[in-house]
Design a protein around this motif. Structure first.
Motif, PDB file in Angstrom:
ATOM      1  N   TYR A  52      60.247  44.461  37.388  1.00  0.00           N
ATOM      2  CA  TYR A  52      59.977  45.575  38.303  1.00  0.00           C
ATOM      3  C   TYR A  52      58.578  45.531  38.926  1.00  0.00           C
ATOM      4  CZ  TYR A  52      64.141  47.317  35.968  1.00  0.00           C
ATOM      5  OH  TYR A  52      65.410  47.446  35.471  1.00  0.00           O
ATOM      6  N   VAL A  53      57.602  44.978  38.232  1.00  0.00           N
ATOM      7  CA  VAL A  53      56.262  44.837  38.805  1.00  0.00           C
ATOM      8  C   VAL A  53      55.797  43.401  38.613  1.00  0.00           C
ATOM      9  CG1 VAL A  53      55.664  47.260  38.421  1.00  0.00           C
ATOM     10  CG2 VAL A  53      55.033  45.554  36.707  1.00  0.00           C
ATOM     11  N   LYS A  54      54.960  42.943  39.536  1.00  0.00           N
ATOM     12  CA  LYS A  54      54.595  41.530  39.543  1.00  0.00           C
ATOM     13  C   LYS A  54      53.167  41.261  39.105  1.00  0.00           C
ATOM     14  CE  LYS A  54      58.669  40.828  41.120  1.00  0.00           C
ATOM     15  NZ  LYS A  54      59.721  40.412  40.156  1.00  0.00           N
ATOM     16  N   GLY A  55      52.383  42.316  38.886  1.00  0.00           N
ATOM     17  CA  GLY A  55      50.978  42.077  38.581  1.00  0.00           C
ATOM     18  C   GLY A  55      50.455  42.963  37.481  1.00  0.00           C
ATOM     19  N   ALA A  56      49.202  42.702  37.097  1.00  0.00           N
ATOM     20  CA  ALA A  56      48.556  43.500  36.064  1.00  0.00           C
ATOM     21  C   ALA A  56      47.054  43.486  36.290  1.00  0.00           C
ATOM     22  CB  ALA A  56      48.887  42.968  34.673  1.00  0.00           C
ATOM     23  N   THR A  57      46.397  44.488  35.715  1.00  0.00           N
ATOM     24  CA  THR A  57      44.950  44.570  35.821  1.00  0.00           C
ATOM     25  C   THR A  57      44.317  44.347  34.462  1.00  0.00           C
ATOM     26  OG1 THR A  57      43.091  45.998  36.435  1.00  0.00           O
ATOM     27  CG2 THR A  57      45.033  47.086  35.562  1.00  0.00           C
ATOM     28  N   ALA A  58      43.222  43.600  34.453  1.00  0.00           N
ATOM     29  CA  ALA A  58      42.534  43.242  33.222  1.00  0.00           C
ATOM     30  C   ALA A  58      41.086  43.718  33.280  1.00  0.00           C
ATOM     31  CB  ALA A  58      42.566  41.725  33.022  1.00  0.00           C
ATOM     32  N   SER A  59      40.544  44.037  32.113  1.00  0.00           N
ATOM     33  CA  SER A  59      39.159  44.504  32.042  1.00  0.00           C
ATOM     34  C   SER A  59      38.346  43.734  31.016  1.00  0.00           C
ATOM     35  CB  SER A  59      39.126  46.003  31.707  1.00  0.00           C
ATOM     36  OG  SER A  59      39.701  46.751  32.752  1.00  0.00           O
ATOM     37  N   SER A  60      38.795  42.533  30.689  1.00  0.00           N
ATOM     38  CA  SER A  60      38.078  41.669  29.759  1.00  0.00           C
ATOM     39  C   SER A  60      38.672  40.276  29.867  1.00  0.00           C
ATOM     40  CB  SER A  60      38.216  42.175  28.317  1.00  0.00           C
ATOM     41  OG  SER A  60      39.580  42.106  27.900  1.00  0.00           O
ATOM     42  N   LEU A  61      37.973  39.296  29.322  1.00  0.00           N
ATOM     43  CA  LEU A  61      38.486  37.931  29.335  1.00  0.00           C
ATOM     44  C   LEU A  61      39.804  37.845  28.559  1.00  0.00           C
ATOM     45  CD1 LEU A  61      38.375  34.919  29.910  1.00  0.00           C
ATOM     46  CD2 LEU A  61      36.777  34.666  27.987  1.00  0.00           C
ATOM     47  N   ASN A  62      39.888  38.537  27.445  1.00  0.00           N
ATOM     48  CA  ASN A  62      41.122  38.490  26.666  1.00  0.00           C
ATOM     49  C   ASN A  62      42.303  39.037  27.454  1.00  0.00           C
ATOM     50  OD1 ASN A  62      40.008  37.307  24.387  1.00  0.00           O
ATOM     51  ND2 ASN A  62      39.513  39.262  23.422  1.00  0.00           N
ATOM     52  N   GLU A  63      42.093  40.132  28.193  1.00  0.00           N
ATOM     53  CA  GLU A  63      43.182  40.682  29.001  1.00  0.00           C
ATOM     54  C   GLU A  63      43.527  39.762  30.169  1.00  0.00           C
ATOM     55  OE1 GLU A  63      42.976  45.486  28.148  1.00  0.00           O
ATOM     56  OE2 GLU A  63      42.212  44.720  30.061  1.00  0.00           O
ATOM     57  N   VAL A  64      42.538  39.090  30.727  1.00  0.00           N
ATOM     58  CA  VAL A  64      42.802  38.109  31.788  1.00  0.00           C
ATOM     59  C   VAL A  64      43.724  37.013  31.254  1.00  0.00           C
ATOM     60  CG1 VAL A  64      41.775  36.295  33.208  1.00  0.00           C
ATOM     61  CG2 VAL A  64      40.690  38.541  33.085  1.00  0.00           C
ATOM     62  N   ARG A  65      43.407  36.517  30.074  1.00  0.00           N
ATOM     63  CA  ARG A  65      44.239  35.472  29.478  1.00  0.00           C
ATOM     64  C   ARG A  65      45.655  35.981  29.223  1.00  0.00           C
ATOM     65  NH1 ARG A  65      39.768  33.387  25.000  1.00  0.00           N
ATOM     66  NH2 ARG A  65      38.609  31.955  26.358  1.00  0.00           N
ATOM     67  N   LEU A  66      45.770  37.203  28.733  1.00  0.00           N
ATOM     68  CA  LEU A  66      47.088  37.776  28.463  1.00  0.00           C
ATOM     69  C   LEU A  66      47.896  37.893  29.749  1.00  0.00           C
ATOM     70  CD1 LEU A  66      48.777  39.008  26.103  1.00  0.00           C
ATOM     71  CD2 LEU A  66      47.996  41.243  26.896  1.00  0.00           C
ATOM     72  N   CYS A  67      47.249  38.299  30.825  1.00  0.00           N
ATOM     73  CA  CYS A  67      47.930  38.414  32.116  1.00  0.00           C
ATOM     74  C   CYS A  67      48.447  37.054  32.575  1.00  0.00           C
ATOM     75  CB  CYS A  67      46.976  38.999  33.152  1.00  0.00           C
ATOM     76  SG  CYS A  67      47.739  39.271  34.766  1.00  0.00           S
ATOM     77  N   ASN A  68      47.603  36.045  32.467  1.00  0.00           N
ATOM     78  CA  ASN A  68      47.995  34.702  32.883  1.00  0.00           C
ATOM     79  C   ASN A  68      49.149  34.174  32.043  1.00  0.00           C
ATOM     80  OD1 ASN A  68      45.405  32.920  34.520  1.00  0.00           O
ATOM     81  ND2 ASN A  68      45.385  35.101  34.218  1.00  0.00           N
ATOM     82  N   GLU A  69      49.056  34.373  30.728  1.00  0.00           N
ATOM     83  CA  GLU A  69      50.038  33.792  29.821  1.00  0.00           C
ATOM     84  C   GLU A  69      51.354  34.560  29.784  1.00  0.00           C
ATOM     85  OE1 GLU A  69      48.198  33.542  25.991  1.00  0.00           O
ATOM     86  OE2 GLU A  69      46.622  32.158  26.662  1.00  0.00           O
ATOM     87  N   GLU A  70      51.287  35.901  29.744  1.00  0.00           N
ATOM     88  CA  GLU A  70      52.488  36.676  29.473  1.00  0.00           C
ATOM     89  C   GLU A  70      53.063  37.398  30.702  1.00  0.00           C
ATOM     90  OE1 GLU A  70      54.011  36.242  26.769  1.00  0.00           O
ATOM     91  OE2 GLU A  70      52.418  35.157  25.725  1.00  0.00           O
ATOM     92  N   MET A  71      52.230  37.682  31.712  1.00  0.00           N
ATOM     93  CA  MET A  71      52.762  38.195  32.975  1.00  0.00           C
ATOM     94  C   MET A  71      52.998  37.059  33.958  1.00  0.00           C
ATOM     95  SD  MET A  71      53.418  41.468  33.014  1.00  0.00           S
ATOM     96  CE  MET A  71      53.372  41.983  34.733  1.00  0.00           C
ATOM     97  N   GLY A  72      52.363  35.921  33.708  1.00  0.00           N
ATOM     98  CA  GLY A  72      52.592  34.738  34.528  1.00  0.00           C
ATOM     99  C   GLY A  72      51.914  34.765  35.883  1.00  0.00           C
ATOM    100  N   VAL A  73      50.867  35.600  36.029  1.00  0.00           N
ATOM    101  CA  VAL A  73      50.144  35.702  37.300  1.00  0.00           C
ATOM    102  C   VAL A  73      48.648  35.833  37.029  1.00  0.00           C
ATOM    103  CG1 VAL A  73      52.043  36.777  38.563  1.00  0.00           C
ATOM    104  CG2 VAL A  73      50.418  38.215  37.329  1.00  0.00           C
TER     105      VAL A  73
END
Length: 371
Positions: A52-73
């Motif tokens: 339903y949604v294609k993106g995510a917002t991150a506020s730390s390096l760990n969240e950036v990695r999670l977005c890349n790995e698990e949201m795929g963007v």
């Protein structure tokens, strides 16, 4: 499968209902809604979220990695302050990068690739948040640049970002936008996008989504900008509970305290910080005539790890269940293993009704956080 105790249980069917509403809003308003990890980062549910949604917002390096790995963007990234040693990895894995201050913009601008869109967080100085601890819109807030300090846009800045709402309605957003236009109107004509942050509780019963769509559509047309929303609570609002079990009942000074195998300080810190009182599946947070009052006490050694009376139809005893409602958003993300208290397991109740036990926590999860 029997639900272990303690355990966070996400209801997949309820999550999908929220996602469908969120998707409907973004399609009707022709905007982009992305997931804020700070409110909901249960990545085992991301395969459903990605429908339903294609993106995510991150506020730390760990969240950036999670977005890349698990949201795929790549992530839309905003950090209160970027670390010199982490910035290059963050920006390489971000589609948007937002700076909290002009100091950091000047420090890092030359290290931002040309294909990354740059934004600045601004402070509209209006919010309906009444608890000071959670209010980012104060004139002396550390979050965002004031209009007095931002008379013109620096080179390459394409967007403005604000986040001053918390579980708010669209009428609160309307007032924020009025303040934003009053303070930053000249800059709105120069940007390509406006990120309106989170706090838009569009999945709450009674929220006027038609007003939200009209408001966003009008703002887009007026300023010729793309609009981004990044709620966290709206995704996981009322999608799951925390299941716990009474271990003991102690009575002192005429008050009974039911001690359960969870903890407010470890598992529900907002109950002490905000503070707020969660609803119960099998009890009342307000007095009911003829029912039995019990304070609820966590299992940690912190003296303040308790909430004042809840009321139960029958007196509680060891082995009874206590189910805390709506414990998925802004709760799971804040848990700790303070005092070595057992971390709740994580499970998903699938659309089929089957229980999928995602993870159980043990000694190594506690030990590996220490040294």
């Amino acid at each position: 499968m029997k639900i272990p105790s303690p355990c966070f249980v996400l209801d997949e069917k309820k999550l999908i209902q929220n996602l469908k509403l969120i998707d409907d809003v973004q399609k009707r308003a022709e905007i982009e809604i992305i997931l804020a990890f700070k409110g909901f980062s249960m990545w085992s549910a991301f395969p459903v979220v990605r429908r339903y949604v294609k993106g995510a917002t991150a506020s730390s390096l760990n969240e950036v990695r999670l977005c890349n790995e698990e949201m795929g963007v790549k992530s839309h990234t905003y950090c209160v302050a970027y670390d010199e040693n982490e910035f290059d990895e963050i920006v390489a894995n971000s589609s948007h990068i937002t700076f909290n201050s002009l100091n950091q913009y000047h420090q890092f601008i030359d290290r931002v690739p040309k294909d990354v869109s740059i934004g600045l967080r601004v402070n509209p100085e209006w919010s309906d948040v009444e608890t000071n601890l959670y209010n980012p819109s104060s004139p002396i807030s550390r979050l965002g640049i004031s209009s007095k300090n931002l008379q013109k846009l620096p080179d390459r800045v394409e967007g403005l970002h604000f986040h001053v709402l918390c579980e708010s309605d669209s009428f609160a957003l309307e007032k924020v936008l009025e303040s934003l236009e009053s303070k930053f109107g000249s800059l709105l004509r120069q940007v390509k996008w406006v990120n309106m942050g989170g706090g838009h509780l569009m999945t709450k019963k009674g929220y006027d989504t038609n007003h939200l769509v009209d408001l966003l559509t009008s703002f887009k047309k007026k300023h010729d900008v793309d609009v981004i929303l990044e709620p966290g609570s709206a995704f996981a609002w009322q999608t799951g509970d925390l299941h716990t079990t009474v271990l003991d009942v102690v009575e002192n000074g005429g008050k009974r305290t039911a001690i359960f195998d969870g903890s407010f300080t470890c598992h529900m810190p907002d109950c002490l910080e905000m503070p707020y009182r969660p609803k119960l599946e099998n009890g009342s947070d307000v007095e009911v005539g003829g029912w039995h009052p019990h304070r609820l006490g966590g299992v940690s050694c912190l003296a303040g790890d308790f909430l004042d009376e809840y009321w139960f139809e029958k007196p509680l005893s060891a082995g009874d269940s206590i189910i805390f409602k709506d414990m998925i958003h802004y709760t799971m993300v804040k848990t700790s293993t303070f005092n070595g208290v057992k971390h709740p397991s994580i499970a998903i109740k699938r659309e089929s009704g089957d229980l999928d036990l995602i993870k159980e926590f043990g000694y190594l999860d506690f030990k590996n956080r220490l040294s």
